[in-house]
Design an enzyme around this catalytic site. Structure first.
Site, PDB file in Angstrom:
ATOM      1  N   LYS A 106       0.842  -1.195   0.000  1.00 50.28           N
ATOM      2  CA  LYS A 106       0.000   0.000   0.000  1.00 50.28           C
ATOM      3  C   LYS A 106       0.880   1.249   0.000  1.00 50.28           C
ATOM      4  O   LYS A 106       1.884   1.310   0.707  1.00 50.28           O
ATOM      5  CB  LYS A 106      -0.910  -0.013   1.233  1.00 50.28           C
ATOM      6  N   SER A 182      -9.427   2.622   3.258  1.00 49.78           N
ATOM      7  CA  SER A 182      -8.477   3.289   2.395  1.00 49.78           C
ATOM      8  C   SER A 182      -7.545   2.335   1.652  1.00 49.78           C
ATOM      9  O   SER A 182      -6.788   2.751   0.786  1.00 49.78           O
ATOM     10  CB  SER A 182      -7.622   4.261   3.223  1.00 49.78           C
ATOM     11  N   SER A 206     -10.051   0.443   7.444  1.00 46.95           N
ATOM     12  CA  SER A 206      -9.439   0.559   6.121  1.00 46.95           C
ATOM     13  C   SER A 206      -8.909  -0.720   5.503  1.00 46.95           C
ATOM     14  O   SER A 206      -8.513  -0.710   4.339  1.00 46.95           O
ATOM     15  CB  SER A 206      -8.314   1.598   6.154  1.00 46.95           C
TER      16      SER A 206
END
Length: 489
Positions: A106, A182, A206
């Site tokens: 990520k 996210s 997230s």
């Protein structure tokens, strides 16, 4: 052509379509193999890390233009790493437990040699990138092949994935829908066969939000179990965790990324157990609470029916399942105080011109965060402590808690809240996830069915602090009873 989804709940209509000829042509690709199977094939000499990496890179080339799951792809670096892994396996000397497994990172986590832009126009890519975050360092030490970085909203501030820098990320099951956030790029990548392992972060849902919306598995471990560096501006709300298509793959990752790192001063001691070896813990005799709405949340009726049937599966596994709501009050106001002040802290060094370049929603919560006092912050922290005590007491009676992971299925991409909801902020529909960041408990989202429109639904499994192996074992038991990893968008 439609597909029968054996075991997994189909909701109120027939199962989603299976992609027909394109999907069947790719069905045997190593890109879809779990990490555990890849490693076994490497050991037997039936497959090489180069073949697996090439398959994943081909999947990225094919799918990423539509999905926007990756913001950086390093095909040359991945192939070079795969060749090194191939030679180690040929000699019978793998570097570690993940040698040769394609993995994505990520774009919040520092990665040596790659820029970490955090979805922001305000991060200068032209600088020296010399450090790995703890999670990335542990994965690299074990031989993982890094294929690229996945998209995130700016500084991972919201539960969907779009940013001024990278644009909108989309859901593999329906390109008009959000994958959640996210860690939306990570979820979309895993769901679309762009690598079996992905890293995520979770400050209010997230990893669990995109896991539910995108039909993959993810766990937010007990806070501090996975070392974190640099320290998040969102403080002890922020966790790191794996995102995978199978529970066993997540266990494999956890056995690696929970190893210590001196840079995280608040880390917990490394586990004395193996997640992979704890997966077969039986469910028989466990006391499990099922809370359909945490006592006060509104849930889409179709989602509610799918999750209720999923919870009932634990009775088949020998557990005692009772409907019970945990004694946790509505905490949105206090979560937002902590979250918005964290956003203000994360952006405090920006000048006026840079603030104008922020995601407009982020700029709004930063401005609100600046209005809170130290007393407001301490009151929110006191709420956290009382919530944690209440959940500790609740888990003296119940080993686990089951809830919907999300009250809704995925909605339109590019929006922060569902159209027509009358809401503006992502926190308005994340009421099942952020309370367990407040309490720091382990919580996972496991795929449990599909709506009539073909969108995934997740079951949330929550355990008391430090009961991460039990949460993982429960998810593995459900996965065995209601398999999903063979289903593909």
């Amino acid at each position: 052509m439609s597909t029968k989804f054996e075991g997994l709940d189909q909701g109120d209509a027939e199962a989603p379509r299976d992609g027909a000829d394109a999907a069947s042509a790719q069905a045997d690709s190593p890109a879809w193999m779990p990490a555990t199977e890849l490693l076994g094939a490497y050991a037997r000499g039936e497959l090489s890390p180069v073949e697996a990496t090439d398959a994943v890179l081909e999947a990225i080339d094919r799918g990423n233009p539509a999905l926007n799951a990756f913001c950086l792809v390093d095909a040359d670096g991945a192939r070079e790493a795969a060749r090194g892994s191939e030679e180690r396996w040929r000699r019978g000397e793998p570097l570690g437990r993940l040698d040769g497994v394609p993995t994505s990172i990520k774009d919040i986590m520092l990665t040596r040699g790659w820029p970490t832009l955090r979805g922001s126009l305000n991060t200068d890519p032209d600088q020296t990138w010399e450090q790995d975050s703890p999670v990335v360092a542990r994965l690299r030490e074990e031989g993982a092949v890094f294929v690229g970085k996945t998209t995130t909203p700016e500084i991972a501030w919201k539960g969907v994935t779009d940013s001024p820098l990278y644009g909108v990320t989309r859901n593999p099951w329906d390109l008009d829908k959000t994958p959640g956030g996210s860690s939306g790029g990570a979820a979309a990548a895993v769901a679309a066969g762009m690598g079996p392992l992905a890293t995520g972060t979770d400050g209010g849902g997230s990893v669990r939000i995109p896991a539910s919306f995108s039909g993959v598995f993810a766990i937010k471990p007990t806070w501090g179990l996975v070392p974190h560096y640099p320290a998040s501006a969102f403080g002890s709300l922020a966790h790191s965790g794996p995102m995978t298509r199978t529970v066993a793959d997540a266990a494999l990752m956890l056995d690696v990324i929970t190893r210590p790192d001196y840079r995280d001063w608040a880390r917990l001691a490394s586990p004395a157990y193996s997640f992979a070896e704890s997966l077969e813990t039986p469910m028989r005799g466990l006391r499990i609470a099922y809370s359909p709405a945490l006592g006060h949340l509104s849930v889409d009726p179709e989602v509610a029916r799918i999750v209720a049937r999923a919870a009932a599966a634990f009775e088949e596994l020998g557990a005692v399942v009772e409907q019970a709501d945990p004694p946790v009050p509505e905490s949105l106001e206090h979560f937002q105080i902590l979250w918005y002040t964290g956003a203000a802290k994360a952006t405090e060094a920006l000048g006026d011109a840079q603030r104008e370049r922020l995601d407009p929603g982020l700029r709004e919560i930063v401005e609100e965060g600046l209005t809170y006092s130290a007393q407001d912050y301490l009151t929110a922290m006191a709420t956290r402590m009382s919530m944690g005590e209440a959940m500790g007491r609740f888990h003296r009676e119940y080993d686990l808690l089951l809830t919907p992971a999300m009250p809704i299925a995925a909605f339109e991409a590019g929006l922060e809240a569902p159209p027509g909801s009358g809401e503006r902020r992502w926190t308005s529909w994340a009421g099942f996830s952020y309370p367990f960041n407040m309490t720091q408990q382990p919580a996972a989202s496991v795929p449990c069915g599909f709506t009539g429109a073909g969108l995934p639904v997740g079951l949330q499994v929550v355990g008391p602090r430090h009961a991460d192996p039990l949460v993982m074992a429960a998810c593995r038991a459900f996965e065995t009873a209601r398999p999903w990893a063979h289903l593909r968008p």
